[in-house]
Motif scaffolding. Sequence first.
Motif, mmCIF file in Angstrom:
data_model
loop_
_atom_site.group_PDB
_atom_site.id
_atom_site.type_symbol
_atom_site.label_atom_id
_atom_site.label_comp_id
_atom_site.label_asym_id
_atom_site.label_seq_id
_atom_site.Cartn_x
_atom_site.Cartn_y
_atom_site.Cartn_z
ATOM 1 N N ILE A 107 0.034 -1.949 -3.436
ATOM 2 C CA ILE A 107 -0.803 -0.837 -2.970
ATOM 3 C C ILE A 107 -1.202 -1.047 -1.511
ATOM 4 O O ILE A 107 -1.227 -0.096 -0.717
ATOM 5 C CB ILE A 107 -2.045 -0.689 -3.869
ATOM 6 C CG1 ILE A 107 -1.621 -0.363 -5.298
ATOM 7 C CG2 ILE A 107 -2.969 0.403 -3.332
ATOM 8 C CD1 ILE A 107 -2.750 -0.376 -6.296
ATOM 9 N N ALA A 108 -1.513 -2.277 -1.145
ATOM 10 C CA ALA A 108 -1.819 -2.572 0.263
ATOM 11 C C ALA A 108 -0.631 -2.234 1.150
ATOM 12 O O ALA A 108 -0.798 -1.744 2.281
ATOM 13 C CB ALA A 108 -2.198 -4.043 0.422
ATOM 14 N N GLY A 109 0.582 -2.459 0.640
ATOM 15 C CA GLY A 109 1.791 -2.069 1.371
ATOM 16 C C GLY A 109 1.888 -0.569 1.555
ATOM 17 O O GLY A 109 2.284 -0.083 2.621
ATOM 18 N N TRP A 110 1.503 0.202 0.515
ATOM 19 C CA TRP A 110 1.480 1.666 0.660
ATOM 20 C C TRP A 110 0.573 2.083 1.820
ATOM 21 O O TRP A 110 0.906 2.986 2.578
ATOM 22 C CB TRP A 110 0.948 2.321 -0.613
ATOM 23 C CG TRP A 110 1.766 2.150 -1.843
ATOM 24 C CD1 TRP A 110 3.024 1.609 -1.940
ATOM 25 C CD2 TRP A 110 1.379 2.509 -3.172
ATOM 26 N NE1 TRP A 110 3.441 1.618 -3.246
ATOM 27 C CE2 TRP A 110 2.463 2.165 -4.027
ATOM 28 C CE3 TRP A 110 0.246 3.079 -3.726
ATOM 29 C CZ2 TRP A 110 2.421 2.382 -5.401
ATOM 30 C CZ3 TRP A 110 0.186 3.306 -5.089
ATOM 31 C CH2 TRP A 110 1.266 2.964 -5.915
ATOM 32 N N LEU A 111 -0.589 1.424 1.916
ATOM 33 C CA LEU A 111 -1.564 1.792 2.950
ATOM 34 C C LEU A 111 -1.015 1.519 4.347
ATOM 35 O O LEU A 111 -1.194 2.332 5.264
ATOM 36 C CB LEU A 111 -2.870 1.026 2.723
ATOM 37 C CG LEU A 111 -3.593 1.342 1.415
ATOM 38 C CD1 LEU A 111 -4.730 0.358 1.170
ATOM 39 C CD2 LEU A 111 -4.115 2.773 1.413
ATOM 40 N N LEU A 112 -0.364 0.367 4.508
ATOM 41 C CA LEU A 112 0.250 0.063 5.804
ATOM 42 C C LEU A 112 1.332 1.086 6.142
ATOM 43 O O LEU A 112 1.447 1.536 7.288
ATOM 44 C CB LEU A 112 0.859 -1.345 5.782
ATOM 45 C CG LEU A 112 -0.083 -2.525 5.938
ATOM 46 C CD1 LEU A 112 0.703 -3.824 5.859
ATOM 47 C CD2 LEU A 112 -0.843 -2.462 7.256
ATOM 48 N N TYR A 113 2.115 1.458 5.146
ATOM 49 C CA TYR A 113 3.187 2.445 5.337
ATOM 50 C C TYR A 113 2.600 3.786 5.777
ATOM 51 O O TYR A 113 3.113 4.435 6.704
ATOM 52 C CB TYR A 113 3.957 2.589 4.026
ATOM 53 C CG TYR A 113 5.024 3.662 4.021
ATOM 54 C CD1 TYR A 113 6.217 3.477 4.728
ATOM 55 C CD2 TYR A 113 4.853 4.845 3.303
ATOM 56 C CE1 TYR A 113 7.209 4.454 4.714
ATOM 57 C CE2 TYR A 113 5.840 5.820 3.286
ATOM 58 C CZ TYR A 113 7.012 5.621 3.989
ATOM 59 O OH TYR A 113 7.989 6.591 3.983
ATOM 60 N N TYR A 114 1.511 4.201 5.140
ATOM 61 C CA TYR A 114 0.873 5.472 5.501
ATOM 62 C C TYR A 114 0.224 5.411 6.880
ATOM 63 O O TYR A 114 0.174 6.408 7.600
ATOM 64 C CB TYR A 114 -0.145 5.878 4.432
ATOM 65 C CG TYR A 114 0.432 6.852 3.424
ATOM 66 C CD1 TYR A 114 -0.095 8.128 3.271
ATOM 67 C CD2 TYR A 114 1.536 6.501 2.644
ATOM 68 C CE1 TYR A 114 0.445 9.024 2.371
ATOM 69 C CE2 TYR A 114 2.082 7.386 1.743
ATOM 70 C CZ TYR A 114 1.538 8.656 1.608
ATOM 71 O OH TYR A 114 2.092 9.542 0.720
ATOM 72 N N GLY A 315 -4.782 8.090 11.133
ATOM 73 C CA GLY A 315 -4.361 6.725 11.448
ATOM 74 C C GLY A 315 -5.511 5.744 11.340
ATOM 75 O O GLY A 315 -5.369 4.648 10.774
ATOM 76 N N ALA A 316 -6.692 6.142 11.868
ATOM 77 C CA ALA A 316 -7.874 5.272 11.793
ATOM 78 C C ALA A 316 -8.294 5.041 10.348
ATOM 79 O O ALA A 316 -8.683 3.929 9.960
ATOM 80 C CB ALA A 316 -9.026 5.887 12.591
ATOM 81 N N PHE A 317 -8.204 6.104 9.527
ATOM 82 C CA PHE A 317 -8.598 5.980 8.120
ATOM 83 C C PHE A 317 -7.689 4.996 7.376
ATOM 84 O O PHE A 317 -8.166 4.120 6.646
ATOM 85 C CB PHE A 317 -8.554 7.345 7.446
ATOM 86 C CG PHE A 317 -8.903 7.311 5.988
ATOM 87 C CD1 PHE A 317 -10.221 7.190 5.583
ATOM 88 C CD2 PHE A 317 -7.919 7.382 5.017
ATOM 89 C CE1 PHE A 317 -10.554 7.136 4.235
ATOM 90 C CE2 PHE A 317 -8.241 7.337 3.665
ATOM 91 C CZ PHE A 317 -9.563 7.214 3.279
ATOM 92 N N PHE A 318 -6.393 5.111 7.572
ATOM 93 C CA PHE A 318 -5.482 4.210 6.865
ATOM 94 C C PHE A 318 -5.514 2.798 7.445
ATOM 95 O O PHE A 318 -5.233 1.827 6.733
ATOM 96 C CB PHE A 318 -4.072 4.793 6.839
ATOM 97 C CG PHE A 318 -3.912 5.859 5.800
ATOM 98 C CD1 PHE A 318 -3.827 5.522 4.455
ATOM 99 C CD2 PHE A 318 -3.903 7.200 6.148
ATOM 100 C CE1 PHE A 318 -3.725 6.496 3.472
ATOM 101 C CE2 PHE A 318 -3.798 8.179 5.179
ATOM 102 C CZ PHE A 318 -3.711 7.832 3.840
ATOM 103 N N LEU A 319 -5.898 2.659 8.696
ATOM 104 C CA LEU A 319 -6.124 1.321 9.249
ATOM 105 C C LEU A 319 -7.345 0.694 8.590
ATOM 106 O O LEU A 319 -7.327 -0.491 8.213
ATOM 107 C CB LEU A 319 -6.313 1.402 10.762
ATOM 108 C CG LEU A 319 -6.539 0.065 11.483
ATOM 109 C CD1 LEU A 319 -5.344 -0.864 11.290
ATOM 110 C CD2 LEU A 319 -6.806 0.295 12.972
#
Length: 461
Positions: A107-114, A315-319
């Motif tokens: 799931i953390a990988g999904w967040l980086l991808y997004y 971008g800020a939110f997913f960071l």
Amino acid sequence: MEKRETFSSRLGFVLISAGCAIGLGNVWRFPYITGKYGGAAFVLLYLLFLVILGLPVMVMELAVGRASQRSIALSFQRLEPKGSKWHWYSYAGFAGNYLLMMFYTVIAGWLLYYFVKMLRGEFTGLDAQGVAAEFSDLLSRPGTMTLYMVIVVCVGMLVCVQGLRNGVERVNKVMMVCLLALMVVLAANSVLLEGAGEGLRFYLQPNFHNLVYDAEGNWILGEAVFAAMGQAFFTLSLGIGAISIFGSYIGKEHRLAGEALRIGVLDTCVAFVAGLIIFPACSAFGVSTGEGPSLVFMTLPNIFNHMALGRLWGGAFFLFLSFAALSTVIAVFENIISFTMDRWGLDRKRAVIVNFVGILLLSMPCVLGSNLWSGFTVLGMDISGIEDFLVSQNILPLGSLLYVLFCTSKGGWGWENFLAEANEGQGLVFPKGVRFYVSYILPLIVLFVFVMGYWNQFGPK
């Protein structure tokens, strides 16, 4: 006792312990259940259970760690009466850490991808269906999911191999400060959106009627109480030794009730500010707060798509979410590595290598469970659902129950030993007067959370 690593500062301990507790549950579960069970009134109920349920268990886990100066691998063994078997749980706790990381790294990988997709503007021009299709497309691509999962594991292990002070503490301080700064900026932007007022009133102005009855007039107070109980309990990552490991790295200068309160306050602040980001934005754009992946990967990207400078805000939110996820990953990795070092006598570098390989391999079923192995289910749960169920509804509550019984029963470490450890140093005292509550009532509450988890999963819908 051989020399043990310690934090360089009290701030480092608080931030990394809070980082372990702060995770995706603060963002994709807290707003949803708050919205479902009445808004501000539910938040007050949640805070009550955080104080009477979550914080006492956290103090006990910290006390076991600090008194033993060891991870869950040896902490019970060092404190238990001779001949007792409390230490048998250590392997279940270790398994809980591994199971958590087997789906959390994905799931953390999904967040980086997004985060990457949002910065590249790949959501621009898409409608709601188009945004939803992007998430479905990700789940169908095991190669992409594996790549980003590997990046997450590499980052976490590279931090941990540097050691407690030079790696885990130093990186986590920077990441948590960035996380908190990003949250404040994102919340300010959401609050200032046109049409945000209704969402703010719902979130900040208590309405106890909404806590007791839903929109159709059905009585929901019982559900709301259990939801508040569960959120207060699960948000702190108790029961698998992920908090006690950081207790083993601190000195005796401060009492543990105050330390637990600081961690709980920081965790709660993140969940609260996440609500300030999500409720006004959903209100401004006329959408409901969903739960889990649908909120983060479908609803919110669609909202950012309609905002001025939405690409920047998205971008800020997913960071921010990536920092929240990575703080948990690094903290749990440290517990896994410390377990390996304590139990099998490996040095840090070898422990990192062994667990790096182990987590990479064991995270693959979750990756494949969304595509090539999607047909594999057990009792209606897919692979990630099984892993989540084993951790959230079994190991966390039963492990927490074991910590409570260990610290309060004569057959365990015992009340007097626990109280002496918890109250050594300066600061907030853990009160003697709660002995009956924590010895008899608190275990029943934790057992209730465990039983209700099964009822919600397998009972009549």
